[in-house]
Design an enzyme around this catalytic site. Sequence first.
Site, PDB file in Angstrom:
ATOM      1  N   THR A 129       0.825  -1.209   0.000  1.00 53.92           N
ATOM      2  CA  THR A 129       0.000   0.000   0.000  1.00 53.92           C
ATOM      3  C   THR A 129       0.858   1.257   0.000  1.00 53.92           C
ATOM      4  O   THR A 129       0.394   2.319  -0.395  1.00 53.92           O
ATOM      5  CB  THR A 129      -0.886   0.045   1.256  1.00 53.92           C
ATOM      6  OG1 THR A 129      -0.051  -0.237   2.382  1.00 53.92           O
ATOM      7  CG2 THR A 129      -2.004  -0.981   1.198  1.00 53.92           C
ATOM      8  N   GLY A 140      17.280 -11.603   4.537  1.00 58.38           N
ATOM      9  CA  GLY A 140      16.401 -12.328   3.620  1.00 58.38           C
ATOM     10  C   GLY A 140      15.158 -12.908   4.273  1.00 58.38           C
ATOM     11  O   GLY A 140      14.420 -13.664   3.657  1.00 58.38           O
ATOM     12  N   SER A 194      13.493  -6.453   6.815  1.00 60.01           N
ATOM     13  CA  SER A 194      14.071  -5.179   6.375  1.00 60.01           C
ATOM     14  C   SER A 194      15.494  -4.961   6.878  1.00 60.01           C
ATOM     15  O   SER A 194      15.839  -3.888   7.376  1.00 60.01           O
ATOM     16  CB  SER A 194      13.196  -4.007   6.805  1.00 60.01           C
ATOM     17  OG  SER A 194      11.992  -4.060   6.127  1.00 60.01           O
ATOM     18  N   GLU A 234      18.268   2.664  -1.395  1.00 61.65           N
ATOM     19  CA  GLU A 234      17.826   1.290  -1.688  1.00 61.65           C
ATOM     20  C   GLU A 234      17.529   1.144  -3.188  1.00 61.65           C
ATOM     21  O   GLU A 234      17.904   0.153  -3.813  1.00 61.65           O
ATOM     22  CB  GLU A 234      16.583   0.968  -0.854  1.00 61.65           C
ATOM     23  CG  GLU A 234      15.893  -0.330  -1.201  1.00 61.65           C
ATOM     24  CD  GLU A 234      16.373  -1.534  -0.402  1.00 61.65           C
ATOM     25  OE1 GLU A 234      16.786  -1.364   0.761  1.00 61.65           O
ATOM     26  OE2 GLU A 234      16.335  -2.641  -0.961  1.00 61.65           O
ATOM     27  N   ASP A 266       9.743   0.661   5.055  1.00 60.75           N
ATOM     28  CA  ASP A 266      10.797   0.022   5.846  1.00 60.75           C
ATOM     29  C   ASP A 266      11.749   1.055   6.430  1.00 60.75           C
ATOM     30  O   ASP A 266      12.100   1.015   7.612  1.00 60.75           O
ATOM     31  CB  ASP A 266      11.590  -0.970   4.974  1.00 60.75           C
ATOM     32  CG  ASP A 266      10.682  -1.988   4.301  1.00 60.75           C
ATOM     33  OD1 ASP A 266       9.524  -2.132   4.753  1.00 60.75           O
ATOM     34  OD2 ASP A 266      11.127  -2.610   3.326  1.00 60.75           O
TER      35      ASP A 266
END
Length: 336
Positions: A16, A98, A102, A132, A144
Amino acid sequence: MSAFAPGRVNVIGDHTDYTGGLALPMAIAEGTTVTVERGGDVVRLASDDEPLPAIVPLDVAEPSAVEPTWARYVAGVVAELRPETGARGTVSTTLPVGAGLSSSAALEVAVALSLGFEGDALALARLCQRAEHRASGVPCGIMDQLTAAAGVEGSLLLLDCRTFTVTPVPLPAGVAIVGVHSGVPRSLAGTAYAERRAQCAAAEREIGPLRDAQLDDLVALADPVLRRRAHHVVSENGRVLAFVDALAAGDHQLAGTAMNDSHASLRDDFEASTPAVDALVDRLAAEPGVFGARMTGGGFGGMVIALCDAEAADTVAVARRGQRFIASAGASVRTG
Ligand code: GLA
């Protein structure tokens, strides 16, 4: 000096953020610490978890080409921050990489602070979001990095990703969040994420901002795939508010139902889950003391979370080999 940034779990409201929607993450106690001494014209960080150090020149041009891979996140921050002085130091983390907690956002935020970033939490999150993008090529939203920067102890964070306001929502003492790793590596996550984001943008070109759309508006989308993607986003924004209202009313069962519905929507409409994740969600949701369960974060593997009765949380965590997450403060700096 030393900078710490936490990981996060998102309790509800996934996929979202990049359409200006609502999310409800919390910063967790686990996170990444960067300790440096400033000087020189490179940023050199060593990590006990990585065989090779990150060595990033201050004028790095192409963060996504830097090796080893983890150094790209350091390079992304250097490229965005452009510090005048280098640094030498270490990185250590208590976050599994992973798992969908985050770890990359925590690394970016801790690196930015250790390199002298000055500004508020939103500016820090925006810089690290751009880092990022540069490092991974994945067009992530701001959730994040904003959670790592703005976490509040004891609270979930209601993020409005249109106005970028962060409203703490205290996590009631009677409930707890437990996470269990699905064991599915998130290897395709980047490509699928970019595709989903593009589909949401395509839907918005036809019907306008999804944040403003009602479910009835979605019939105007001719493509059934775009309609399903948009259906997830519009309904998920509603579920975030329903979850917050249910917590405030002390109706934990209703809050859990919103989480179950969120998972079903991510699975069926957004197709961001996997069969192993779905099976784990079903098992968790059926445990005594669990109000609801869902995937968390980008999906395509990674972590599954449950809203539990606080008294059952430790039993659920042990039974499922998971862990209880504590809503924690955001990033911080320690000098000296
Ligand atoms: C990843 C992205 C976030 C967000 C989630 C899905 O974690 O980094 O910006 O889009 O996926 O909610």
